[in-house]
Design a protein around this motif. Sequence first.
Motif, short mmCIF file in Angstrom:
data_model
loop_
_atom_site.label_atom_id
_atom_site.label_comp_id
_atom_site.label_asym_id
_atom_site.label_seq_id
_atom_site.Cartn_x
_atom_site.Cartn_y
_atom_site.Cartn_z
N HIS C 160 0.84 -1.20 0.00
CA HIS C 160 0.00 0.00 0.00
C HIS C 160 0.87 1.24 0.00
O HIS C 160 1.78 1.36 0.81
CB HIS C 160 -0.90 0.00 1.24
CG HIS C 160 -2.01 -0.98 1.15
ND1 HIS C 160 -3.31 -0.61 0.95
CD2 HIS C 160 -2.01 -2.34 1.20
CE1 HIS C 160 -4.08 -1.70 0.90
NE2 HIS C 160 -3.30 -2.76 1.05
N THR C 206 -4.27 7.03 -8.26
CA THR C 206 -4.64 5.87 -7.47
C THR C 206 -4.88 4.69 -8.41
O THR C 206 -5.13 4.88 -9.60
CB THR C 206 -5.93 6.12 -6.68
OG1 THR C 206 -6.95 6.43 -7.62
CG2 THR C 206 -5.76 7.25 -5.71
N ILE C 229 -0.77 -1.02 -4.32
CA ILE C 229 -2.07 -0.37 -4.24
C ILE C 229 -1.84 1.09 -3.87
O ILE C 229 -1.45 1.41 -2.75
CB ILE C 229 -2.97 -1.07 -3.20
CG1 ILE C 229 -3.14 -2.52 -3.64
CG2 ILE C 229 -4.29 -0.36 -3.07
CD1 ILE C 229 -3.69 -3.41 -2.59
N GLN C 231 -3.06 4.71 -3.04
CA GLN C 231 -4.27 5.27 -2.46
C GLN C 231 -4.08 6.75 -2.19
O GLN C 231 -2.95 7.23 -2.11
CB GLN C 231 -4.58 4.58 -1.12
CG GLN C 231 -4.89 3.11 -1.26
CD GLN C 231 -4.79 2.40 0.06
OE1 GLN C 231 -3.78 2.48 0.73
NE2 GLN C 231 -5.86 1.71 0.44
N THR C 232 -5.19 7.45 -2.02
CA THR C 232 -5.05 8.84 -1.62
C THR C 232 -4.46 8.89 -0.22
O THR C 232 -4.48 7.89 0.52
CB THR C 232 -6.42 9.53 -1.59
OG1 THR C 232 -7.23 8.82 -0.67
CG2 THR C 232 -7.06 9.53 -2.96
N ASP C 235 -6.96 7.71 2.40
CA ASP C 235 -7.17 6.26 2.37
C ASP C 235 -5.97 5.54 2.95
O ASP C 235 -6.10 4.55 3.68
CB ASP C 235 -7.41 5.78 0.94
CG ASP C 235 -8.78 6.19 0.44
OD1 ASP C 235 -9.53 6.77 1.25
OD2 ASP C 235 -9.08 5.93 -0.74
N PHE C 236 -4.81 6.05 2.62
CA PHE C 236 -3.62 5.40 3.14
C PHE C 236 -3.56 5.51 4.65
O PHE C 236 -3.28 4.54 5.35
CB PHE C 236 -2.37 6.02 2.50
CG PHE C 236 -1.10 5.37 2.95
CD1 PHE C 236 -0.78 4.10 2.52
CD2 PHE C 236 -0.26 6.02 3.85
CE1 PHE C 236 0.38 3.49 2.96
CE2 PHE C 236 0.90 5.41 4.29
CZ PHE C 236 1.22 4.14 3.83
N TRP C 239 -5.79 3.10 6.08
CA TRP C 239 -5.24 1.75 6.03
C TRP C 239 -4.21 1.53 7.14
O TRP C 239 -4.19 0.50 7.80
CB TRP C 239 -4.60 1.51 4.64
CG TRP C 239 -3.94 0.17 4.54
CD1 TRP C 239 -4.55 -1.03 4.36
CD2 TRP C 239 -2.54 -0.09 4.64
NE1 TRP C 239 -3.62 -2.04 4.32
CE2 TRP C 239 -2.38 -1.48 4.50
CE3 TRP C 239 -1.40 0.72 4.83
CZ2 TRP C 239 -1.13 -2.10 4.53
CZ3 TRP C 239 -0.16 0.09 4.86
CH2 TRP C 239 -0.03 -1.29 4.72
#
Lengths: 145, 630, 383, 214
Positions: C160, C206, C229, C231-232, C235-236, C239
């Motif tokens: 990620h 993304t 992956i 992500q913005t 989002d990261f 996560w």
Amino acid sequence: MSNLWKILTTHKGNGWWNLPETPQSNTNPKNEGPISISWLKKLWNLLSHGGVDHAGPTFYTIVAVFLAIVTLLELWIYTVKTLGAWLNPLLFLLSALKFIGVVAFFMHLRFDHKYFTIIFTFCMILGISVFISLLLLWSFAGLKP
Amino acid sequence: MTTNSLTLARIFPRPKSGKGLWGWIGTVDHKRIGTLYGITSFIWFLIAGIEALLMRIQLSDAELDIISPDLYNQLFTMHGTSMVFLVIMPLSAAFFNWIIPLQIGARDVAFPRLNALSYWIFLFGSLLMNFSWLIGQAPDGGWFGYAPNSSATFSPGSGMTFWIVGLNILGVASIAAGLNFVVTIVNMRAPGMTFFKLPIFTWMTLITSILIVLALPVLAVAGIQLQADRLFGTHFYNSLAGGDPVLWQHMFWLFGHPEVYILILPAMGIVSEVLPTFARKPLFGYAFVVFAGIVIGFLGWFVWSHHMFTVGLGPAANSAFAISTMLIGLPTGVKIFNWMATLWGGSIKFTTAMWFSVSFIALFTIGGLSGVMHASVPSDTQQQDTYFVVAHFHYVLVGGALMGIFSGIYFWWPKAYGHFLNEKLGKINFWLMFIGMNLQFGPQHWLGMNGMPRRIYTYAENMGWEPSNMVASVGGFILALGVLVFIINIFVSKKQNNIASSDPWDGRTLEWSIPSPVPVYNFREVPEVKFRDDFWFKKYPQTIKEYYHDFDEEEIKNMKPIKPDEKDLGENHGIHLPDLSYYPLILAAGVTILAVGMMTHFSVIVLGGIGIFWGAIGWSLEPVNDPESH
Amino acid sequence: MKFLRKKLPLKHLLLTMPFIVISFMFLIGCNPEDPQSTFGDKGPIAKQQKDLFILIFWVAAFVFIAVESALIYLLVKYRYKNNKLPYQSHGNTKLEIIWTIVPAIVLTFVAVPTIQVIWDQQNGVPDDLGEPLRVEAIGHQWWFEFRYPDLEIITANELHIPINRPINIKLQSEDVIHSFWIPKLGGKLDMVPLNDNYMWLLAEETGIYYGQCAEFCGVAHALMRFRAIAQTEQDFETWVEDMRTEPIPPQSESEINGRNLFMAQCSMCHTNNSYTSGSYIREINSQKSRWDAWLNDIENSPQVSAPNLTHFGTRHTVGAGIKEFSKENPDNLIKWIKDPSSIKIGTRMEKHASIYKTEENRLTDSEIKDISNYLLSLKPNIK
Amino acid sequence: MSQTIVDNHHTEEHITSTGLSNRKLLMWTFLGSDVMFFGAFIATYLVYRGKSLNGPYPNEILNIPITSISTFVLLMSSFAMVLALHYLNENRRGITQFWIWSVVVLGAIFMGFQVVEFTEFAIHGLTPRTNLFGTTFFILTGLHGGHVTIGIIWLAIMGYAHKKGALRSDNSEDLELAGLYWHFVDIVWIVIFTVIYLVSATDGPPPGIPSITH
Ligand code: HEA
Ligand code: HEA
Ligand code: CUA
Ligand SMILES: [Cu+2]
């Protein structure tokens, strides 16, 4: 300049680097001493059996004594603690001296046809430069974080 | 060796006649050895080609399950290794053997028995390496066997051992042959043939031989080190004890890059003979082509790390090697342009040999250009270990080396065997190979840029790789068909027996001045050489002035055009040729057995040692010519 | 040699051949949308590399067209017409100089940008891009481990990353040489035992990017892949938070049974609880001890280094990026547990886990179903 | 325009285009090739210098005085070699015998030193498997020893041939070739002695143990 070029590339086989035209024209030329000052030459001839075919026992003995001395020298400077960073270059220099001594005189390169010298030095130069570049890579190796 | 030493050590009688099987086994004739090299390596070519076809079948579509990953790994390893060491190198050696003595006006190579020894060692080494298939453990580490994947920990079977031992044996054979040809070319030239009158093929052979002599020891060292790791538990490449896997890569490519020039330079030499012959013009810029070859041979030593751009050598090393690699394009370009200038103003006859040579220029340029793309480090990080690399090296190896070799086969076949190869079949052969080759390796450029890694036995469906792979596989089979036509051609031509004269192509160099097929003694009289393309200018003295501008007019007027020598005297006619000998075979067997001993048991090593000793002693006590035979 | 004297019908074929081949290749060729197309760049590194490639491509195309068309011209123009001997020309030094110098000039157009880009890309993360995220990627036969040393997170096979932030990746290998490659984000760099390598990447969009091991590393090299992956930033962050949150406890009978089976059969190799503080170091140590166990007994070790399975329910792929699965369609996961080699031949899991060694240890279908349910349930417990 | 090659199988000496002997040219080219062989091993040694993860390290185990003696012995064998060739060319049988066999004996002494050294090291816990120093040291010096052994066998055969009268001044090239090989082995040792013994004799443990994955 253009003249030089011509000499270099001329096709009649007369360029300076060119190899003998016929077997007859060049059979085993004798290599003479490295320095042409006459008294040195004389000494040289004296030592090396008149410079005729190859050197004589006297000369070999001198070389052997020289080699022995250099070996002792190596041992001695190895014990000298103050040399520091000079030690390794010096050691390499001395071993190069020994190397040349054996190759040039015991192996008769000095008295033999220049082809042999060319072949062997070419391989030495190639080997040394290739492996030194290899070793250098380790000092540059690695990527920055 | 003097005569009084020869009563010793004659365990069995020396082979006397050159006839029959024993004649071949004991042969020291460079032409026969050349033929042996040719046949053997052609068989390996078929086998390695079939290995390639199997891979192509497996890759023709996504997610196929025809070949297991294990087998696939063995296939590409053996394919690569065989093509390099058992096909292109020995095929080149076949040409060295056949052509060099003829081109320099010699009766044989400098060391005929050493020559036989090289062949036998090569044969045994190649058999040993392929023997691994029979016990189901072929090498599987890739043709550059990167450590530590090839170490005992990660590759415990005997596959990689076969690989190392095989390569080391082959290395001995190559070095022996290389030494032999260096000496032959330096020392056995006909009177008057100075270095700058040597035919280009001979020049390229000389450079290749020097490269062989200097590069293969490095591979031998790498092999010994890896072998020591595997057998004695040393740590050269054992990262657990601090051994550096990168060193293996350096060692391999330090050998490996000079090696690729070992593969291509002979083909370049062949092309440099074929193009002038069929353009009926001398090679343009002879001296420059020679110098370019020398420069390639030298510079080739300082580019090896371009195979390691993704290893993380750091920006300084990467930049240095990027530049040195690109520099190689210059001398190569000089060659390409001189070949084209040879065509310029010529009168080009499109024989099969010529087609192959022309396609060499066309295809090698493509491969060379993709090589330059690789040299650009940042973009190479996207290409390294993808099919783009596979495309690059097949363009230079198949499009270059192999096409050149086929050209040579069609060119010199009449000289060697006295009859032509069928031209019609030849054309079919050429076009099938040409088209097949482009279909097979062209799309691989796109595959690589599309992210397909090499050495994968399967790939997923959604990657968009299927169409290109299918085309490549079809191309592979077209290529194979071309090779099949060649095999058919050999037999058809033999049957048709379209007899060739001494000088069927209006040739330029000495080999065309003697009868076809070449008599055992080669030259009835050792020729005296005056010119480059000596034979041509003696055939056409009126053209001398065009090439040698300041040549003496008077002398030309006095020259009578000579005719090729059509008469085979049938037997030696008092010309002394080296007698046959079994000792090369015995010595070669000893070397091989000793190497096998390294893999099996100490007693086998001793056995091999005895063989070597026996071979060496017998060899040196046996005179080149038996006095009692006269 | 009569056949030589005919006018060449093949001439036309020869003329058209390269063009047919080339256009054909374009047709079947590259589509930037393909998952690993190097033309579908999604970040500055890949873009710079692609631009460099395209520059060189045009240079090469120029040389290619010049050489091949000159060749064809010469072949056609100077084909055999009559028996007159051509002029036996010797050579021309001026020409030689020209065709050494001109390619040299052409090459500088390749060399200069090459060197520039090398120093741009391989000399550490530029300062003006902001604080990089540190990641450690470790190659194992045949899967990838990812560690975030600053965040103390460990995961496997799915990397990620936040977009628009440089990622500084330290590449290592545990066993043999692997190579870390996300074609759409940038070129590859090898993972060499004992030689730590560093590369940096930056994703601008993304998305899920395919990654692939690009150095031959043994039987399953073809099937050593991973996903990145991107992500913005938010989002990261989420996560990251998730990865530190404990999972939802097993609910159903099946999941509970699955957990017990997992603890008995799988946990000696797989950690699935790296969410507590301190678990980062613990996992690093246990990974090491598993590796040592394998080295001690390569044939029969009951333990090998294995992917961390924390929050496995949030993952998309099994077998190191090979097959996809989801809660709705867990077939591939079940297949993996039942018979890893049906997905990937040569896995260490199949070779060393006791459940595949003897018949009596073999899991029943329902047990496998339970384990898979349990694994699928491993998701962060978010209120 | 052509010239018929004279039949010269009595002398066995081919007329060559350079006037040089084929065999001597072969020998020198081979030595050039061997340069790359030893060069690669020496480079390996240097790459791994100071990178052993555990002892014994060179400074604990190398015995410079003893090795100097054996180095000296090998150097003197080269001297003996050149004299042997010289007297062979002068047709002085007795003294030639003496010098040829001295070479063999000196070579054997050198090998004896090496055997002693190897066992000594093994007793002190240094084998090819111990660490990188052991690995590189033993394989390099071992292969050099292999070369020396071949040389000893070769020269012993020469000595025997000379005794039996098969080696004489007219075919002294046979001995010259063996001599070239012998001298080459000697110069390789000159380099090895400097690189392995003198230069690295003070090498101890590396400053920091390189990082391993974990
Ligand atoms: C016959 C064999 C052969 C030859 C001749 C070459 C020639 C060249 N090769 Fe190739 N190469 C291989 C065989 C060969 N190669 C093999 C087998 C591999 C892969 C090994 C493996 O990984 O398995 C490889 C891999 C390889 C790589 C590593 C790729 C990677 O793994 O990432 C690189 C990188 O720089 C490279 C570069 C070059 C270059 C620059 C040349 C140059 O010599 C090319 C020079 C020629 C030209 C440039 C064309 C003609 C010139 C002109 C028309 C002049 C005008 C040109 C310009 C202005 C550019 N090669
Ligand atoms: C000189 C070298 C050479 C040559 C000529 C070839 C020729 C061919 N190669 Fe080559 N190849 C390599 C050297 C070479 N290769 C190397 C070094 C590698 C790297 C290996 C590695 O990664 O370690 C490689 C890898 C390689 C791969 C990549 C594998 C992978 O990475 O996964 C592929 C795939 O397509 C391939 C295909 C082919 C094909 C189709 C041919 C065709 O040209 C072959 C054509 C020949 C034939 C098909 C034979 C003819 C057979 C018949 C006519 C049948 C008749 C049969 C009988 C009469 C018995 N090769
Ligand atoms: Cu890991 Cu290939
Ligand atoms: Cu290369």
